[in-house]
Design a protein around this motif. Structure first.
Motif, PDB file in Angstrom:
ATOM      1  N   ILE A  95       7.361 -17.641   3.837  1.00  0.00           N
ATOM      2  CA  ILE A  95       7.934 -16.621   4.723  1.00  0.00           C
ATOM      3  C   ILE A  95       8.463 -17.233   6.016  1.00  0.00           C
ATOM      4  O   ILE A  95       9.448 -16.771   6.578  1.00  0.00           O
ATOM      5  N   LEU A  96       7.829 -18.284   6.500  1.00  0.00           N
ATOM      6  CA  LEU A  96       8.231 -18.829   7.802  1.00  0.00           C
ATOM      7  C   LEU A  96       9.306 -19.907   7.686  1.00  0.00           C
ATOM      8  O   LEU A  96      10.170 -20.012   8.547  1.00  0.00           O
ATOM      9  N   SER A 154      14.261  -4.469   0.849  1.00  0.00           N
ATOM     10  CA  SER A 154      13.412  -5.146   1.822  1.00  0.00           C
ATOM     11  C   SER A 154      14.163  -5.314   3.133  1.00  0.00           C
ATOM     12  O   SER A 154      15.230  -5.898   3.178  1.00  0.00           O
ATOM     13  N   GLY A 155      13.599  -4.743   4.193  1.00  0.00           N
ATOM     14  CA  GLY A 155      14.259  -4.802   5.491  1.00  0.00           C
ATOM     15  C   GLY A 155      13.864  -6.019   6.304  1.00  0.00           C
ATOM     16  O   GLY A 155      14.344  -6.214   7.411  1.00  0.00           O
ATOM     17  N   ILE A 156      12.968  -6.819   5.783  1.00  0.00           N
ATOM     18  CA  ILE A 156      12.538  -8.017   6.496  1.00  0.00           C
ATOM     19  C   ILE A 156      13.206  -9.214   5.833  1.00  0.00           C
ATOM     20  O   ILE A 156      13.101  -9.388   4.619  1.00  0.00           O
ATOM     21  N   THR A 164       1.076 -11.495  -0.980  1.00  0.00           N
ATOM     22  CA  THR A 164       0.832 -10.484   0.054  1.00  0.00           C
ATOM     23  C   THR A 164       1.521 -10.903   1.349  1.00  0.00           C
ATOM     24  O   THR A 164       1.960 -10.056   2.118  1.00  0.00           O
ATOM     25  N   LEU A 212       5.918 -10.811   0.243  1.00  0.00           N
ATOM     26  CA  LEU A 212       6.608  -9.585  -0.160  1.00  0.00           C
ATOM     27  C   LEU A 212       6.471  -8.485   0.892  1.00  0.00           C
ATOM     28  O   LEU A 212       5.377  -8.200   1.370  1.00  0.00           O
ATOM     29  N   ALA A 213       7.595  -7.876   1.251  1.00  0.00           N
ATOM     30  CA  ALA A 213       7.571  -6.759   2.188  1.00  0.00           C
ATOM     31  C   ALA A 213       7.070  -5.509   1.480  1.00  0.00           C
ATOM     32  O   ALA A 213       7.393  -5.282   0.315  1.00  0.00           O
ATOM     33  N   GLY A 214       6.286  -4.715   2.177  1.00  0.00           N
ATOM     34  CA  GLY A 214       5.936  -3.406   1.649  1.00  0.00           C
ATOM     35  C   GLY A 214       7.180  -2.530   1.692  1.00  0.00           C
ATOM     36  O   GLY A 214       8.040  -2.706   2.554  1.00  0.00           O
TER      37      GLY A 214
END
Lengths: 360, 372
Positions: free
Chosen positions: A178-179, A207-209, A290, A293-295
């Motif tokens: 993610i980073l 996914s908005g992230i 976890t 993945l974006a909720g």
């Protein structure tokens, strides 16, 4: 694993039987002898430890021990399945939604449970299959390089290096994903969406992230399962009978042709079972997913650029605040489906191996 | 006993001095907080059971860590093991007598029979809900060129449920005259794991948004829009990485990620999130429990906050027996809670919570002293 058709070269190699099931070919040059028994003529598949007539106490004890081990693992898995079933049934019975077809997972109020596993199943399968599609060819390439091309002096440390990859904790992979990886992948994702957006896999997702998508997660998972696929496949390829290779060479085969004629047919079943082990790992991976993945608040569309949750990540996201048995049962029911899914995948793998063994 | 009282007063003074210092911009160094009780004398009556066990809400885990640290400094050789398994589990384990006290985001419920079950565990004596941990929640955002956003609960609710979709919406512009709001989409980010923070924010929106929030409350985000990130750290990271994003997250995480924090206008002008303004809100929290059972009602704080107070706060409780512990346990529980309510509060700001205002601290200490 011994009931698989054993014809000629390729042994029916199961998950753990890769090494044991192999030495069934006629003559094996020195250095490749792995047989437990010492009888000079190759025995039929070593089912019974040398000579059933021997009835020394040590033999009996050993037999008892190994039988116990086998029975233990079967009992363990049976107990897990039974536990999941017993815990899940009460929740599924009071589920207000269709357990298999609903995309909700609302377990806040135990008196009004609304949950279904459709989205979890779809995300789990998509992210795992995507990871497998990426990892399988690369794993095959690495295994071939290490066994056929690389000089032994290089192959050994290289192999260790790949095994080290398997020892990296999955939380590190998740954070890296993610980073570090997600920002790097953003332009790639943008390009895919702009040019191939018409195809559902590459449609803009929910996914908005940035980068918190099945796409990133799949690539991270692929890296995570690569060592499993590579090391088992390498082991199998290394055991390609010398005679097969030499026969091919004697026929004037190039190195690629040797691989095609001798190595690949011999190692195919091992390669497939290695991949299935990797898939099993991918299906159950939790922490990395976890984190990555974006909720999402909308249903899964099938796009690689969707967020969502897999079975395992959904459970991990909720277990800290589970307060009552009915809500917990909903997650256990999801776990049960994952259990069944893993079984189904393994059964499928067995079928594939059995068939490819027969064809070769 | 008399000596103890004196010590108590001394501790109170020391603690309020710390609190005042804490209100300034410079955080109190941890050493100062830990050193004070030793100088303050026998405020904490150490002793009793060496290892207390507690279980419950994960929202107060970090506060509990700070408390335990202060407790170990004050009472060497004593420890509390806190297991953050969730509020419901905490209440259940407490009522079953498996842990010495419970941690919960909500007080014991009469309807669910939790009050009766807890009383049975306490040998027929009532259990008390003691709100030891308060935390402010920041509305953190990232908008290119905007660092002084003002929101009302109503507009926040409309952002979080998707009724407002662009940042230059007239409703936002009306609250932010002179601010150049971009024409970019609003990207809501929420907690993807179940959390008490989400629950409190939704309760706040339900109580204060004048009917704009109809999605209900609960530990799962119900807004219907946006993307979820895991835990507070994930939320802060996602907001920092996403242009046009807004989310809710505990103060310390917003600060660590250097996020802009919206000021909230509850009718008396924009209020910034500061320890002082949070303290005002906590002081306004009404105790609805009887006697030393300090159940508080944040709905009043949410719906009609005192002028100049920052209303978006959450509270979590420790659930203890008023009587019915054995002597050893009672002594240790009292010592721990005393530390938690005094010196333990000094380190809370770093962990993302708000220190107790003096008036509230007094009520808590009265209750703790009354435990027998």
């Amino acid at each position: 694993m011994t009931d698989l058709p054993v014809t000629g070269g390729p042994a029916g190699a199961g998950d753990t039987g890769v090494v044991r099931g192999l030495p069934v070919t006629a003559t094996i040059p020195e250095g490749h002898v792995r047989m437990p028994d010492t009888g000079p003529p190759p025995a039929p598949p070593p089912d019974e430890p040398a000579g059933a007539t021997s009835s020394r106490r040590g033999d009996r004890l050993f037999r008892w021990l190994v039988t116990g081990s086998g029975a233990f693992v079967v009992a363990l898995i049976g107990a897990i399945g039974l536990f999941l079933l017993v815990q899940a049934i009460p929740s599924v019975l009071v589920d207000q939604d269709n357990f298999l077809l609903s995309r909700n997972f609302d377990t806040e109020d135990p008196a009004n449970l609304r949950f279904g596993i459709l989205d979890l199943l779809l995300v789990t399968v998509e992210v795992s299959v995507f990871a497998l599609v990426l990892a399988m060819p690369v794993g095959l390439g690495i295994a071939l390089f290490l066994t056929q091309y690389a000089p032994p002096r290089l192959a050994r440390p290289f192999g260790y290096l790949i095994d080290v990859l398997a020892a990296v904790p999955s939380i590190i992979f998740g954070l890296w994903g993610i980073l570090v990886l997600a920002p790097v992948l953003e332009p790639v994702a943008g390009w895919l969406q702009a040019h191939l957006g018409g195809f559902f896999l590459f449609a803009p997702g929910n996914s908005g992230i940035a980068g918190a998508t099945v796409f990133t997660a799949g690539i991270v998972l692929a890296v995570m399962i690569l060592p499993i696929i590579t090391s088992i496949t390498r082991e199998v390829f290394e055991r390609t009978p010398r005679t097969h290779v030499e026969a091919a060479l004697a026929l004037g085969a190039t190195r690629w042709e040797v691989i095609r004629i001798a190595v690949l047919p011999f190692g195919r079943s091992g390669y497939i079972s290695a991949s299935m082990l990797g898939l099993g790992r991918a299906l159950g991976e939790t922490i990395a997913l976890t984190i990555i993945l974006a909720g999402v608040q909308t249903p899964f569309s099938g796009s690689l650029f969707d967020g969502g949750a897999t079975f395992a990540s959904k459970i991990a996201l909720s277990f800290a605040e589970l307060n009552n048995d009915l809500s917990a049962g909903a997650y256990i029911a999801a776990g049960l489906v994952l259990f069944v899914l893993t079984f189904a995948v393994n059964a499928l793998a067995r079928a594939v191996i059995a068939r490819s063994g027969a064809v070769a | 006993m008399k000596l103890q009282r004196h010590g108590l007063v001394a501790a109170l003074l020391a603690a309020s001095a710390l609190l005042l210092a804490g209100c300034g911009s410079d955080p109190v160094p941890a050493g100062g907080g830990a050193g004070a009780p030793a100088a303050g004398g026998p405020a904490v009556d150490c002793g009793g059971k060496e290892n207390l066990s507690a279980e419950g809400s994960s929202a107060q885990k970090n506060a509990m860590d700070a408390f335990v640290q202060a407790y170990q400094a004050a009472c060497p050789g004593h420890n509390v093991a806190y297991n953050p398994t969730g509020s419901g589990a905490g209440i259940k384990q407490f009522s079953a007598g498996l842990v010495d006290f419970g941690g919960s985001d909500s007080p014991l419920s009469q309807e669910k029979g939790e009050v009766a079950a807890a009383a049975e565990r306490c040998q027929g004596n009532p259990a008390w809900n003691l709100p030891l941990v308060f935390g402010p929640v920041a509305l953190a955002y990232k908008i290119e060129g905007v660092t002084n956003l003002v929101l009302t609960a109503e507009v926040a609710a409309k952002l979080f449920n998707g009724q407002i979709t662009t940042w230059n919406d007239p409703a936002i512009a009306a609250l932010n005259p002179g601010v150049d709001l971009p024409d970019t989409p609003v990207k809501v980010i929420y907690r993807s794991d179940e959390s008490g923070t989400t629950d409190n924010v939704q309760q706040y929106l339900a109580a204060a948004s004048k009917g704009a929030w109809t999605q209900g409350t609960g530990k799962k985000f119900n807004g219907g829009v946006g993307s979820g990130a895991e835990k507070s750290s994930g939320v802060a990271q996602a907001v920092a990485a996403t242009e046009g994003s807004i989310s809710y997250v505990e103060l310390s995480f917003a600060q660590d990620a250097k996020l802009s924090i919206a000021r909230i206008d509850s009718g008396s002008g924009p209020v910034e999130l500061t320890a002082e303004n949070v303290g005002k809100a906590i002081e306004g929290a009404k105790v609805i429990g009887s006697g030393n059972d300090l159940v508080i009602d944040l709905k009043g704080v949410y719906a009609e906050p005192a002028p100049g107070s920052y209303p978006l706060i959450l509270a979590t409780y420790e659930i203890v027996c008023s009587q019915g512990y054995d002597a050893d346990t009672a002594k240790a529980v009292k010592a721990f809670l005393t530390v938690a309510a005094t010196t333990g509060q000094a380190n809370l700001a770093d962990a993302g919570y708000a220190p107790l205002p003096a008036s509230f601290q007094e009520k808590l200490l009265t209750a703790v002293t009354a435990i027998a």
